[in-house]
Design a protein around this motif. Structure first.
Motif, PDB file in Angstrom:
ATOM      1  N   ILE A   6       0.817  -1.217   0.000  1.00 34.33           N
ATOM      2  CA  ILE A   6       0.000   0.000   0.000  1.00 34.33           C
ATOM      3  C   ILE A   6       0.852   1.270   0.000  1.00 34.33           C
ATOM      4  O   ILE A   6       0.683   2.134  -0.873  1.00 34.33           O
ATOM      5  CB  ILE A   6      -0.999  -0.016   1.170  1.00 34.33           C
ATOM      6  CG1 ILE A   6      -2.012  -1.151   0.968  1.00 34.33           C
ATOM      7  CG2 ILE A   6      -1.722   1.329   1.282  1.00 34.33           C
ATOM      8  CD1 ILE A   6      -2.964  -1.339   2.130  1.00 34.33           C
ATOM      9  N   PRO A   7       1.800   1.444   0.934  1.00 36.72           N
ATOM     10  CA  PRO A   7       2.598   2.673   0.906  1.00 36.72           C
ATOM     11  C   PRO A   7       3.473   2.797  -0.337  1.00 36.72           C
ATOM     12  O   PRO A   7       3.751   3.914  -0.798  1.00 36.72           O
ATOM     13  CB  PRO A   7       3.440   2.589   2.184  1.00 36.72           C
ATOM     14  CG  PRO A   7       3.426   1.152   2.572  1.00 36.72           C
ATOM     15  CD  PRO A   7       2.115   0.611   2.104  1.00 36.72           C
ATOM     16  N   VAL A   8       3.907   1.661  -0.886  1.00 33.81           N
ATOM     17  CA  VAL A   8       4.727   1.696  -2.098  1.00 33.81           C
ATOM     18  C   VAL A   8       3.946   2.313  -3.254  1.00 33.81           C
ATOM     19  O   VAL A   8       4.431   3.226  -3.945  1.00 33.81           O
ATOM     20  CB  VAL A   8       5.204   0.277  -2.470  1.00 33.81           C
ATOM     21  CG1 VAL A   8       5.900   0.285  -3.836  1.00 33.81           C
ATOM     22  CG2 VAL A   8       6.121  -0.278  -1.402  1.00 33.81           C
ATOM     23  N   ARG A  58       4.031  10.605  -6.653  1.00 32.93           N
ATOM     24  CA  ARG A  58       5.150  11.126  -7.438  1.00 32.93           C
ATOM     25  C   ARG A  58       4.831  11.211  -8.931  1.00 32.93           C
ATOM     26  O   ARG A  58       5.191  12.187  -9.589  1.00 32.93           O
ATOM     27  CB  ARG A  58       6.375  10.227  -7.223  1.00 32.93           C
ATOM     28  CG  ARG A  58       7.616  10.714  -7.944  1.00 32.93           C
ATOM     29  CD  ARG A  58       8.867  10.031  -7.433  1.00 32.93           C
ATOM     30  NE  ARG A  58       8.875   8.599  -7.740  1.00 32.93           N
ATOM     31  CZ  ARG A  58       8.808   7.647  -6.829  1.00 32.93           C
ATOM     32  NH1 ARG A  58       8.675   7.951  -5.552  1.00 32.93           N
ATOM     33  NH2 ARG A  58       8.856   6.366  -7.189  1.00 32.93           N
ATOM     34  N   ALA A  59       4.160  10.207  -9.461  1.00 28.80           N
ATOM     35  CA  ALA A  59       4.006  10.124 -10.918  1.00 28.80           C
ATOM     36  C   ALA A  59       2.588  10.333 -11.422  1.00 28.80           C
ATOM     37  O   ALA A  59       2.398  10.666 -12.603  1.00 28.80           O
ATOM     38  CB  ALA A  59       4.523   8.773 -11.412  1.00 28.80           C
ATOM     39  N   ALA A  96       6.416  -7.546  -6.583  1.00 31.83           N
ATOM     40  CA  ALA A  96       6.385  -6.096  -6.368  1.00 31.83           C
ATOM     41  C   ALA A  96       7.106  -5.704  -5.087  1.00 31.83           C
ATOM     42  O   ALA A  96       7.737  -4.634  -5.017  1.00 31.83           O
ATOM     43  CB  ALA A  96       4.935  -5.609  -6.329  1.00 31.83           C
ATOM     44  N   SER A  97       7.047  -6.556  -4.073  1.00 32.58           N
ATOM     45  CA  SER A  97       7.693  -6.243  -2.803  1.00 32.58           C
ATOM     46  C   SER A  97       9.207  -6.164  -2.910  1.00 32.58           C
ATOM     47  O   SER A  97       9.878  -5.613  -2.042  1.00 32.58           O
ATOM     48  CB  SER A  97       7.316  -7.304  -1.759  1.00 32.58           C
ATOM     49  OG  SER A  97       7.689  -8.599  -2.194  1.00 32.58           O
ATOM     50  N   LEU A 142       1.833   0.457 -12.327  1.00 33.64           N
ATOM     51  CA  LEU A 142       0.887   1.495 -11.929  1.00 33.64           C
ATOM     52  C   LEU A 142       0.596   2.437 -13.088  1.00 33.64           C
ATOM     53  O   LEU A 142      -0.553   2.879 -13.265  1.00 33.64           O
ATOM     54  CB  LEU A 142       1.438   2.283 -10.743  1.00 33.64           C
ATOM     55  CG  LEU A 142       0.498   3.351 -10.186  1.00 33.64           C
ATOM     56  CD1 LEU A 142      -0.804   2.745  -9.677  1.00 33.64           C
ATOM     57  CD2 LEU A 142       1.182   4.159  -9.081  1.00 33.64           C
ATOM     58  N   ALA A 143       1.606   2.730 -13.893  1.00 26.64           N
ATOM     59  CA  ALA A 143       1.389   3.601 -15.056  1.00 26.64           C
ATOM     60  C   ALA A 143       0.370   2.970 -16.011  1.00 26.64           C
ATOM     61  O   ALA A 143      -0.516   3.663 -16.540  1.00 26.64           O
ATOM     62  CB  ALA A 143       2.705   3.854 -15.773  1.00 26.64           C
ATOM     63  N   ALA A 144       0.484   1.665 -16.225  1.00 25.20           N
ATOM     64  CA  ALA A 144      -0.474   0.977 -17.097  1.00 25.20           C
ATOM     65  C   ALA A 144      -1.868   1.005 -16.494  1.00 25.20           C
ATOM     66  O   ALA A 144      -2.865   1.225 -17.193  1.00 25.20           O
ATOM     67  CB  ALA A 144      -0.022  -0.458 -17.335  1.00 25.20           C
TER      68      ALA A 144
END
Length: 213
Positions: A12-14, A21-22, A179-180, A202-204
């Motif tokens: 979650i925080p990641v 940021r993006a 992902a971790s 996340l961008a996708a």
């Protein structure tokens, strides 16, 4: 709104930080279902496909315009839910698989869990076929890493992953399957690219959420 289906709350925080940021302004909803990974490890991902579809439906009913599955083990069954969800359902590691294929044919996949290797290797080979590129994928389980993760020792977990990456030879690119593992890329001194999935995934997901009317 983009919903993220996690199998651990550590993600979650990641993803929140990546969003800030993006992708400022993107609304995220986090759904955590640790039991799905536990059961998938014991009986295989297909055994929890119905429960994954139920969690995707929960996200859609809550207003999600796309769903991103951040668990590599469950990625394929999550993607398969797209057909019944009515919104795009993406797996976080597909974009990084494409990047790996473009980087070169000798691809090493590092994972903390044995159950993650088969779906990740299969995904990379699928992307290589689509691109018409050769791919020789070498899977490696990082000894002792998952035990550190389960114990809550994030520093020890990432240190083991980074050390494993540093020890890789004969590769054009290294893929961190989970992902971790992403922060380990910054710790590694490997001489080839070390790719992780959260940023491109996340961008996708953000793009898919925006595209849906």
């Amino acid at each position: 709104m983009l919903a993220l289906l996690h199998t651990s709350p550590v993600h979650i925080p990641v993803f929140d930080a990546l969003r800030d940021r993006a992708h400022p302004g993107l609304e995220l909803r986090h759904l955590v279902a640790a039991d799905l990974l536990e059961r998938a490890r014991a009986t295989g991902p297909e055994a929890v496909a119905g429960d994954v579809r139920a969690r995707v439906r929960e996200a859609v009913d809550g207003g999600a315009r796309a769903v991103l599955c951040t668990c590599s083990t469950l990625g394929a069954v999550a993607e398969a839910a797209s057909g019944v969800a009515g919104v795009p359902v993406l797996r976080v590691d597909r974009p990084v698989a494409r990047q790996a294929v473009e980087a070169g044919p000798r691809i090493v996949v590092l994972a903390a869990l044995q159950s993650t290797l088969r779906p990740t290797v299969g995904l990379i080979e699928e992307e290589a076929r689509r691109a018409g590129r050769p791919a020789r994928v070498r899977p490696v389980v990082v000894d002792g890493a998952w035990e550190r993760f389960e114990a809550g020792d994030s520093a020890g977990y990432l240190s083991r992953v980074a050390a494993a990456a540093d020890g890789v030879t004969g590769a054009d690119v290294i893929v961190l399957a989970q992902a971790s593992m992403a922060p380990a890329a910054a710790l590694s001194r490997a001489r080839v690219p070390v790719l992780s999935s959260p940023g491109t995934g996340l961008a996708a997901g953000a793009a898919a959420a925006v595209r849906v009317p």
